[in-house]
Design a protein around this motif. Structure first.
Motif, PDB file in Angstrom:
ATOM      1  N   ASP A   1       1.772  14.619 -32.093  1.00  0.00           N
ATOM      2  CA  ASP A   1       1.348  15.670 -31.153  1.00  0.00           C
ATOM      3  C   ASP A   1      -0.115  15.574 -30.744  1.00  0.00           C
ATOM      4  N   ILE A   2      -0.869  14.685 -31.379  1.00  0.00           N
ATOM      5  CA  ILE A   2      -2.306  14.632 -31.053  1.00  0.00           C
ATOM      6  C   ILE A   2      -2.513  14.266 -29.588  1.00  0.00           C
ATOM      7  N   TYR A   3      -1.517  13.617 -28.994  1.00  0.00           N
ATOM      8  CA  TYR A   3      -1.634  13.207 -27.589  1.00  0.00           C
ATOM      9  C   TYR A   3      -1.070  14.252 -26.627  1.00  0.00           C
ATOM     10  N   ARG A   4      -0.863  15.497 -27.146  1.00  0.00           N
ATOM     11  CA  ARG A   4      -0.192  16.525 -26.321  1.00  0.00           C
ATOM     12  C   ARG A   4      -0.923  16.846 -25.029  1.00  0.00           C
ATOM     13  N   ASP A   5      -2.244  16.644 -25.002  1.00  0.00           N
ATOM     14  CA  ASP A   5      -3.029  16.999 -23.816  1.00  0.00           C
ATOM     15  C   ASP A   5      -3.056  15.902 -22.750  1.00  0.00           C
TER      16      ASP A   5
ATOM     17  N   ARG B   1      -3.155  25.343 -40.690  1.00  0.00           N
ATOM     18  CA  ARG B   1      -3.615  26.446 -39.846  1.00  0.00           C
ATOM     19  C   ARG B   1      -2.438  27.299 -39.391  1.00  0.00           C
ATOM     20  N   ASN B   2      -1.392  26.665 -38.908  1.00  0.00           N
ATOM     21  CA  ASN B   2      -0.241  27.396 -38.373  1.00  0.00           C
ATOM     22  C   ASN B   2       0.786  27.612 -39.499  1.00  0.00           C
ATOM     23  N   ILE B   3       0.796  28.837 -40.018  1.00  0.00           N
ATOM     24  CA  ILE B   3       1.594  29.099 -41.220  1.00  0.00           C
ATOM     25  C   ILE B   3       3.095  29.058 -40.936  1.00  0.00           C
TER      26      ILE B   3
ATOM     27  N   THR C   1      -4.577  18.124 -45.662  1.00  0.00           N
ATOM     28  CA  THR C   1      -4.899  19.044 -44.567  1.00  0.00           C
ATOM     29  C   THR C   1      -4.054  18.665 -43.341  1.00  0.00           C
ATOM     30  N   GLY C   2      -3.664  19.690 -42.568  1.00  0.00           N
ATOM     31  CA  GLY C   2      -2.878  19.438 -41.349  1.00  0.00           C
ATOM     32  C   GLY C   2      -1.554  18.757 -41.654  1.00  0.00           C
ATOM     33  N   ALA C   3      -0.839  19.288 -42.666  1.00  0.00           N
ATOM     34  CA  ALA C   3       0.381  18.601 -43.131  1.00  0.00           C
ATOM     35  C   ALA C   3       1.663  19.203 -42.570  1.00  0.00           C
ATOM     36  N   ASN C   4       1.535  20.102 -41.582  1.00  0.00           N
ATOM     37  CA  ASN C   4       2.769  20.712 -41.050  1.00  0.00           C
ATOM     38  C   ASN C   4       3.476  19.841 -40.004  1.00  0.00           C
ATOM     39  N   THR C   5       2.838  18.766 -39.601  1.00  0.00           N
ATOM     40  CA  THR C   5       3.404  17.906 -38.554  1.00  0.00           C
ATOM     41  C   THR C   5       2.767  16.513 -38.633  1.00  0.00           C
ATOM     42  N   GLY C   6       3.212  15.603 -37.784  1.00  0.00           N
ATOM     43  CA  GLY C   6       2.550  14.311 -37.608  1.00  0.00           C
ATOM     44  C   GLY C   6       2.388  13.484 -38.876  1.00  0.00           C
ATOM     45  N   ILE C   7       1.264  12.793 -38.958  1.00  0.00           N
ATOM     46  CA  ILE C   7       0.985  11.870 -40.060  1.00  0.00           C
ATOM     47  C   ILE C   7       0.897  12.630 -41.390  1.00  0.00           C
ATOM     48  N   GLY C   8       0.323  13.827 -41.338  1.00  0.00           N
ATOM     49  CA  GLY C   8       0.186  14.626 -42.568  1.00  0.00           C
ATOM     50  C   GLY C   8       1.546  14.995 -43.138  1.00  0.00           C
TER      51      GLY C   8
ATOM     52  N   SER D   1      -3.381  28.425 -46.590  1.00  0.00           N
ATOM     53  CA  SER D   1      -3.813  28.623 -45.206  1.00  0.00           C
ATOM     54  C   SER D   1      -5.213  28.035 -45.024  1.00  0.00           C
ATOM     55  N   LEU D   2      -5.357  27.175 -44.024  1.00  0.00           N
ATOM     56  CA  LEU D   2      -6.662  26.527 -43.794  1.00  0.00           C
ATOM     57  C   LEU D   2      -6.955  26.467 -42.309  1.00  0.00           C
ATOM     58  N   ASP D   3      -8.080  27.052 -41.895  1.00  0.00           N
ATOM     59  CA  ASP D   3      -8.512  26.893 -40.503  1.00  0.00           C
ATOM     60  C   ASP D   3      -9.884  26.229 -40.484  1.00  0.00           C
TER      61      ASP D   3
ATOM     62  N   LEU E   1      -9.191   5.273 -43.537  1.00  0.00           N
ATOM     63  CA  LEU E   1      -8.245   4.412 -42.823  1.00  0.00           C
ATOM     64  C   LEU E   1      -8.156   4.757 -41.345  1.00  0.00           C
ATOM     65  N   HIS E   2      -7.726   3.741 -40.599  1.00  0.00           N
ATOM     66  CA  HIS E   2      -7.243   3.951 -39.229  1.00  0.00           C
ATOM     67  C   HIS E   2      -5.719   3.932 -39.329  1.00  0.00           C
ATOM     68  N   PRO E   3      -5.045   5.029 -38.942  1.00  0.00           N
ATOM     69  CA  PRO E   3      -3.595   5.051 -39.115  1.00  0.00           C
ATOM     70  C   PRO E   3      -2.842   4.196 -38.101  1.00  0.00           C
TER      71      PRO E   3
ATOM     72  N   ASN F   1      -6.819  14.932 -43.459  1.00  0.00           N
ATOM     73  CA  ASN F   1      -5.981  14.404 -42.370  1.00  0.00           C
ATOM     74  C   ASN F   1      -6.066  15.197 -41.069  1.00  0.00           C
ATOM     75  N   ALA F   2      -6.222  16.515 -41.137  1.00  0.00           N
ATOM     76  CA  ALA F   2      -6.113  17.348 -39.927  1.00  0.00           C
ATOM     77  C   ALA F   2      -7.059  16.844 -38.839  1.00  0.00           C
ATOM     78  N   GLY F   3      -6.621  16.970 -37.600  1.00  0.00           N
ATOM     79  CA  GLY F   3      -7.494  16.528 -36.526  1.00  0.00           C
ATOM     80  C   GLY F   3      -7.023  17.010 -35.170  1.00  0.00           C
ATOM     81  N   VAL F   4      -7.977  17.060 -34.246  1.00  0.00           N
ATOM     82  CA  VAL F   4      -7.652  17.439 -32.864  1.00  0.00           C
ATOM     83  C   VAL F   4      -8.301  16.447 -31.907  1.00  0.00           C
ATOM     84  N   PHE F   5      -7.663  16.296 -30.760  1.00  0.00           N
ATOM     85  CA  PHE F   5      -8.320  15.626 -29.630  1.00  0.00           C
ATOM     86  C   PHE F   5      -8.467  16.689 -28.552  1.00  0.00           C
TER      87      PHE F   5
ATOM     88  N   LEU G   1      -9.050  10.307 -43.002  1.00  0.00           N
ATOM     89  CA  LEU G   1      -8.427   9.773 -41.775  1.00  0.00           C
ATOM     90  C   LEU G   1      -9.515   9.549 -40.740  1.00  0.00           C
ATOM     91  N   ALA G   2      -9.855   8.282 -40.538  1.00  0.00           N
ATOM     92  CA  ALA G   2     -10.804   7.924 -39.478  1.00  0.00           C
ATOM     93  C   ALA G   2      -9.978   7.401 -38.310  1.00  0.00           C
ATOM     94  N   SER G   3     -10.529   6.476 -37.533  1.00  0.00           N
ATOM     95  CA  SER G   3      -9.779   5.921 -36.401  1.00  0.00           C
ATOM     96  C   SER G   3     -10.550   4.741 -35.819  1.00  0.00           C
TER      97      SER G   3
HETATM   98  N1  LIG Z   1      -1.878   9.688 -33.846  1.00  0.00           N
HETATM   99  C1  LIG Z   1      -2.725   8.680 -33.728  1.00  0.00           C
HETATM  100  O1  LIG Z   1      -2.485   7.708 -32.974  1.00  0.00           O
HETATM  101  C2  LIG Z   1      -4.011   8.675 -34.502  1.00  0.00           C
HETATM  102  C3  LIG Z   1      -4.864   7.561 -34.363  1.00  0.00           C
HETATM  103  C4  LIG Z   1      -6.046   7.523 -35.091  1.00  0.00           C
HETATM  104  C5  LIG Z   1      -6.371   8.572 -35.946  1.00  0.00           C
HETATM  105  N2  LIG Z   1      -5.536   9.658 -36.042  1.00  0.00           N
HETATM  106  C6  LIG Z   1      -5.942  10.733 -36.961  1.00  0.00           C
HETATM  107  O2  LIG Z   1      -4.851  11.064 -37.812  1.00  0.00           O
HETATM  108  C7  LIG Z   1      -4.947  12.434 -38.209  1.00  0.00           C
HETATM  109  C8  LIG Z   1      -3.605  13.119 -38.036  1.00  0.00           C
HETATM  110  O3  LIG Z   1      -3.288  13.133 -36.662  1.00  0.00           O
HETATM  111  P1  LIG Z   1      -1.798  13.229 -36.085  1.00  0.00           P
HETATM  112  O4  LIG Z   1      -1.644  12.100 -35.152  1.00  0.00           O
HETATM  113  O5  LIG Z   1      -0.818  13.436 -37.172  1.00  0.00           O
HETATM  114  O6  LIG Z   1      -1.963  14.554 -35.195  1.00  0.00           O
HETATM  115  P2  LIG Z   1      -1.049  15.880 -35.033  1.00  0.00           P
HETATM  116  O7  LIG Z   1       0.385  15.521 -35.108  1.00  0.00           O
HETATM  117  O8  LIG Z   1      -1.586  16.559 -33.829  1.00  0.00           O
HETATM  118  O9  LIG Z   1      -1.414  16.705 -36.345  1.00  0.00           O
HETATM  119  C9  LIG Z   1      -2.714  17.234 -36.518  1.00  0.00           C
HETATM  120  C10 LIG Z   1      -2.695  18.267 -37.623  1.00  0.00           C
HETATM  121  O10 LIG Z   1      -4.023  18.824 -37.721  1.00  0.00           O
HETATM  122  C11 LIG Z   1      -3.901  20.234 -37.759  1.00  0.00           C
HETATM  123  N3  LIG Z   1      -5.072  20.954 -37.266  1.00  0.00           N
HETATM  124  C12 LIG Z   1      -5.576  20.954 -36.019  1.00  0.00           C
HETATM  125  N4  LIG Z   1      -6.599  21.824 -35.947  1.00  0.00           N
HETATM  126  C13 LIG Z   1      -6.724  22.392 -37.170  1.00  0.00           C
HETATM  127  C14 LIG Z   1      -7.590  23.372 -37.718  1.00  0.00           C
HETATM  128  N5  LIG Z   1      -8.520  23.998 -36.969  1.00  0.00           N
HETATM  129  N6  LIG Z   1      -7.450  23.707 -39.022  1.00  0.00           N
HETATM  130  C15 LIG Z   1      -6.504  23.124 -39.774  1.00  0.00           C
HETATM  131  N7  LIG Z   1      -5.635  22.208 -39.312  1.00  0.00           N
HETATM  132  C16 LIG Z   1      -5.760  21.845 -38.023  1.00  0.00           C
HETATM  133  C17 LIG Z   1      -2.687  20.533 -36.872  1.00  0.00           C
HETATM  134  O11 LIG Z   1      -2.257  21.844 -37.150  1.00  0.00           O
HETATM  135  P3  LIG Z   1      -1.505  22.789 -36.051  1.00  0.00           P
HETATM  136  O12 LIG Z   1      -0.069  22.445 -36.174  1.00  0.00           O
HETATM  137  O13 LIG Z   1      -1.850  24.162 -36.499  1.00  0.00           O
HETATM  138  O14 LIG Z   1      -2.091  22.431 -34.706  1.00  0.00           O
HETATM  139  C18 LIG Z   1      -1.740  19.441 -37.338  1.00  0.00           C
HETATM  140  O15 LIG Z   1      -1.117  19.816 -38.540  1.00  0.00           O
HETATM  141  C19 LIG Z   1      -6.081  13.033 -37.365  1.00  0.00           C
HETATM  142  O16 LIG Z   1      -7.252  13.094 -38.150  1.00  0.00           O
HETATM  143  C20 LIG Z   1      -6.267  12.033 -36.241  1.00  0.00           C
HETATM  144  O17 LIG Z   1      -7.587  12.027 -35.742  1.00  0.00           O
HETATM  145  C21 LIG Z   1      -4.362   9.725 -35.343  1.00  0.00           C
END
Ligand SMILES: NC(=O)c1ccc[n+]([C@@H]2O[C@H](COP(=O)([O-])OP(=O)(O)OC[C@H]3O[C@@H](n4cnc5c(N)ncnc54)[C@H](OP(=O)(O)O)[C@@H]3O)[C@@H](O)[C@H]2O)c1
Length: 273
Positions: free
Chosen positions: A196-200, A32-34, A6-13, A56-58, A188-190, A85-89, A133-135
């Motif tokens: 991009d999770i820190y975009r805000d 989510r974002n096709i 899940t959430g494999a279009n960017t980041g860790i996924g 497609s997954l929302d 796991l804690h990655p 894997n997918a996640g938001v902050f 994916l925990a933290s």
């Molecule tokens: N980065 C870190 O330091 C860190 C630390 C601890 C844990 N984590 C965990 O690692 C995982 C991956 O995070 P990341 O850092 O790779 O973040 P990321 O780059 O922001 O990627 C998050 C992914 O989740 C997807 N997503 C968000 N909302 C969604 C929804 N409603 N339905 C389906 N997909 C959705 C995003 O899709 P869009 O492109 O459509 O937004 C994106 O593909 C998360 O679970 C996060 O909590 C990350």
């Protein structure tokens, strides 16, 4: 092997998908974002290894998640690995389509429903694995059912922590229930990862933080081992970390809390099962 991320279009996924495809795996990007998913698929296909599909997954909507899970089951019939894997902050108070606080809803409850719906196809594999994916941020949370709908004061760090604690407790509850089955569950804690999770976050804050972050390839390596490595074949109910201590908070060690959250979550999603 068929591996859904899940959430494999960017980041860790995405980084995990890349490493798995390089090892010849069949990866399904659940996104989510096709448009972003298609760009990711194009990059991965250019490696000329493995196989890459998109669904497609929302996770912001339980009905949409239910529909996606049914489509996955119809299309594939069997799944070897599920990587939640997918996640938001979310810095500000937001709610999912079903009225849940967004971090609880997307990071946890949507994945809870998706996983429940995909258990039958995971059972079809000779040996299946679920990676959650925990933290380390789970230390900032506790499970407070009266907050699931985000009534009252909004502390984003508590809510993110609650959602990540819920991911870890879900892994522990499923691992206990499925101990005698062909499916393992590990979390796991990655690590602190540049994504991009820190975009805000305000730019200066992120600028300083970034100095301590690792690239997405670091957790992706661990996730791949957990997903397909021989060394993880019989490991269950573990919590590991890609590059920081894997200390569990007292709440995360509380198996009774894990069972209670599981039962509450079943009630919350029951009409979508
Ligand atoms: N980065 C870190 O330091 C860190 C630390 C601890 C844990 N984590 C965990 O690692 C995982 C991956 O995070 P990341 O850092 O790779 O973040 P990321 O780059 O922001 O990627 C998050 C992914 O989740 C997807 N997503 C968000 N909302 C969604 C929804 N409603 N339905 C389906 N997909 C959705 C995003 O899709 P869009 O492109 O459509 O937004 C994106 O593909 C998360 O679970 C996060 O909590 C990350």
């Amino acid at each position: 092997m068929k591996i859904l991320i899940t959430g494999a279009n960017t980041g860790i996924g995405f980084a995990s998908a890349e490493q798995l495809v390089k090892q010849g795996q069949h990866v399904i990007l659940a996104c989510r974002n096709i448009q972003k998913a298609q760009d990711a698929q194009k990059k991965l296909r250019s490696l000329n290894q493995g196989q890459v599909d998109i669904v497609s997954l929302d996770l912001n909507s339980l009905v949409s998640t239910q529909k996606t899970a049914d489509e996955i089951a119809d299309r594939y019939g069997v799944l070897d690995v599920l990587i939640n894997n997918a996640g938001v902050f979310s810095k500000t108070k937001q709610r999912t389509k079903d009225g849940f606080e967004q971090q609880f809803g997307v990071n946890y409850l949507g994945h809870f429903l998706l996983t429940q719906k995909l258990l039958p196809v995971l059972r079809q594999a000779p040996q299946a694995r679920i990676v959650h994916l925990a933290s380390i941020a789970h230390w900032a949370g506790s499970i407070k059912p009266h907050t699931f709908h985000a009534k009252g004061f909004y502390n984003p760090v508590f809510y993110y922590g609650q959602s990540k604690l819920a991911n870890l407790l879900f892994s522990n509850a499923l691992a206990e229930q499925m101990a005698a089955s062909s499916i393992t569950n590990n979390a796991l804690h990655p690590g602190g990862v540049a994504s991009d999770i820190y975009r805000d976050l305000p730019k200066p804050v992120y600028g300083v933080m970034k100095l301590g972050l690792v690239p997405t390839s670091v957790p992706a390596k661990l996730i791949c081992q957990m997903a397909i490595g021989d060394e993880w074949a019989n490991r269950n109910a573990e919590y590991v970390s890609a590059h920081m201590p894997n200390w569990k908070s007292p709440h995360a060690k509380n198996q009774q809390l894990a069972r209670e959250l599981y039962a509450q979550s079943m009630t919350l999603v029951e009409k979508f099962l």
